[in-house]
Structure formats: C-alpha cells, structure tokens
Design a protein around this motif. Structure first.
Motif: not given
Length: 346
Positions: A117-136
């Motif tokens: 929720a931070a104003p002026g945020l910069t995010v670079r050069d990485l991966t953001l993931a959620n590996d929750w699976l429906r099948a499980d």
C-alpha cells in the motif's frame, strides 16, 4: 504440480518466513540500502525500513514467505540483485479459502504473497508467485490465490514476473474514491481466471500475458483481464505494445470480462488493449464475456486499437469495439499517468 516444479527449479535455498535477515547497510546515511541473502527474510528487511527512500536488494534465492509493505514505507525500492527476474523468487501458497489460525479464511486480498500500500513503490528484477494449487484442495470453493495485491499511488514494476493461477495480479486502489496509478513495464504475468484484475488506473507497457493450460472440459477456461474501474475514473487498464500468448488450445480464453464488485455496484470497468499481438489462445469471434448478466460487457468501457495476431482478427465487429485514431490519442501512458512519468527513466 507444474508450478512448484517450476519455482523450485529456478534457484536453490528455500527460506522460511521467520528467518533472520542478513542485512548490510550501505556506506553513508544517504544510501540507505539493505541486503537480503539466502537464509534471510524480505519481510524483515521491509520492517527495518525507517523512512522514505530506502532500497532493499534481494540476492538470488527462493524466499518462501509473505511480504507486506505498509503505507508508511513510501518511496521504497525492492529489487533483485540480478537483472534476471528468475533468479529471485518470493513465493507462498495461500488461497481465498485457506483457513486462518484465528478463524475464518484469508479472502482474496488476504491470500496474496506480496502486498503493498506504499506510495512511490518501485519493484524490479524479481518474481512474485503464489504456488497454491486447486488440485491439492478439491474441497475449496475460494480458489483465488493472489501473487501480488498492489494499492498505493505511483506503484512501478519493471522486469517483474507474476505467477499464479486465478487472480494473479490484483491491481487495486487504496480507497473506493482513489485513482491510484500503477505502471508495469516489461513484466510477465501468467494465470487463468481473471488474472489481471482490480480498480487501479494501470498501464501495462510492453508486457507479456500468458494464459495457462487447464485440464477442464468447459470453455472459456479463463479471462486475462477483469477491471473494476470506478465510474468517476476516466481511465482503467491500458495494455499497449505487449503480447498475449497461451499454453492452452486455440480460442480457449477470453480477453476480458467486467468485474462489478458487490461492494461497489456503480463501477464502470474500463480496459483498452492497443498495439498488442494477440495469439490464437484468445477467442477472436467473441473475446469478451460477462461475469454477471446484470452487468453486460457491451455496456462497459472495453475498446481495442491496432492490435495484431490471430487472436486480434475481427470476424464479428460488434463483438470487438475499436477506438478511432482520434480516440486512441486519449489512451496513452501520459494521459493515464498524468504528471508521474516513470517511463521516462532508464
């Protein structure tokens, strides 16, 4: 298990959420740099930030934790130490229907691996993931599992990968009456159902959207966009100069459907896709559909302009509203982002 295999194969060294960070201050007060290395915690580094203008450098590794950047951490930069976004992975597994220890479930926003929720945020050069699976979890009805939930004005993501299935990127606003601006450049976003959604005024510049293969018998198998733009906001989502590819069969996906939330039934979703290559995975004959029949997509602000590729052909013109050249002039990075121009930076 495709997602988990992918993530754990990128970089070694799973890191627990409660691990103590390896933090090193840069020389001199003005640098204000924190380093996170394998065995450390990104959240602990965020918690150590004491004011605006800090940079957190995350070194190659896989960090299994939830990261929450609060509004008082403004003008923060979070970046991978390598220019390869696959080298730094922040990942967790949690869904809308996942039970909370204190009772109830996390809900869609609460399922996010990364929240800001931070104003002026910069995010670079990485991966953001959620590996929750429906099948499980075949017993779950709340299968939304968010990789990133972003609010806050002037949020900038560059060369970031967003990986999940349903509701991958929640591009939202801090309040119902806020027109928070977000800018995504050279990002990769994959998922299946409504995997780019929310209320933000967001520009996706030269981004790659990829629809995943789903072993289900019905079609459509999902939608790329589900904007929920406020009626008072003249601009919603703008995707330009990008590409949309698919791991599924031809015409299995829709380009978008409108989201009118139950908590804001006056929403008037807005999406413009322009100058974008659209692959055969998108249904060219009928690229839009309804989320609820009460809010038909034809009444929403859905437009295209100068797209190309097999998923961009126009066999039924009334199913693909187009901007005129004059109208397209009002749908640019500058008009959406106003006096904030992150695209002018190197």
């Amino acid at each position: 298990m495709r997602r988990r295999t992918l993530l754990t194969g990128i970089a070694g060294g799973l890191v627990g959420a409660g691990a103590t960070p390896a933090l090193a201050h840069g020389g001199g007060h003005t640098r204000r740099v924190l380093h996170v290395r394998p065995g450390g915690s990104v959240q602990a580094a965020v918690d150590a930030v004491t004011g605006p203008g800090w940079t957190i450098v995350v070194h190659p590794g896989t960090y299994r934790e939830v990261v929450n950047i609060q509004a008082n951490k403004g003008e923060l930069t979070l970046r991978g130490a390598s220019r390869d976004p696959r080298a730094v992975v922040v990942v967790f597994a949690r869904a809308n229907g996942t039970p909370r220890p204190e009772g109830g479930t996390y809900g869609t926003a609460g399922s996010a691996t990364f929240t800001s929720a931070a104003p002026g945020l910069t995010v670079r050069d990485l991966t953001l993931a959620n590996d929750w699976l429906r099948a499980d979890h075949p017993d779950y009805t709340g299968t939304q599992a968010v990789a990133a939930y972003v609010t806050g004005d002037r949020s900038h993501f560059e060369n970031v990968r967003f990986l999940a299935h349903q509701d991958t990127l929640f591009a939202d606003t801090t309040a119902l009456d806020a027109f928070d601006r977000q800018y995504y450049r050279h990002c990769y976003i994959e998922g299946d159902v409504d995997f780019v959604f929310g209320r933000a005024r967001a520009v996706f510049d030269s981004c790659h959207f990829r629809t995943l293969r789903r072993e289900v018998s019905f079609t459509p198998k999902g939608m790329v966009f589900a904007p929920a733009t406020a009626r008072a906001n003249p601009y919603g989502f703008l995707a330009l100069r990008g590409r949309i590819t698919s791991g599924a069969e031809d015409a299995a996906y829709k380009l978008a459907r409108p989201w009118v939330p139950s908590y804001e039934t006056t929403a008037w979703p807005s999406l413009v896709v322009r100058d974008t290559w659209i692959g055969p995975g998108i249904d060219a004959v009928a690229p839009y559909t309804n989320m609820r029949e009460t809010y038909p997509w034809q009444t929403m602000r859905f437009r295209e302009y100068a797209n190309s590729g097999p998923g961009a052909v126009i066999p039924v013109p009334e199913n693909r509203p187009q901007l005129t050249a004059a109208e397209a002039g009002a749908h640019t990075r500058r008009t959406y982002l106003g006096n904030w121009r992150p695209y002018g930076r190197p």
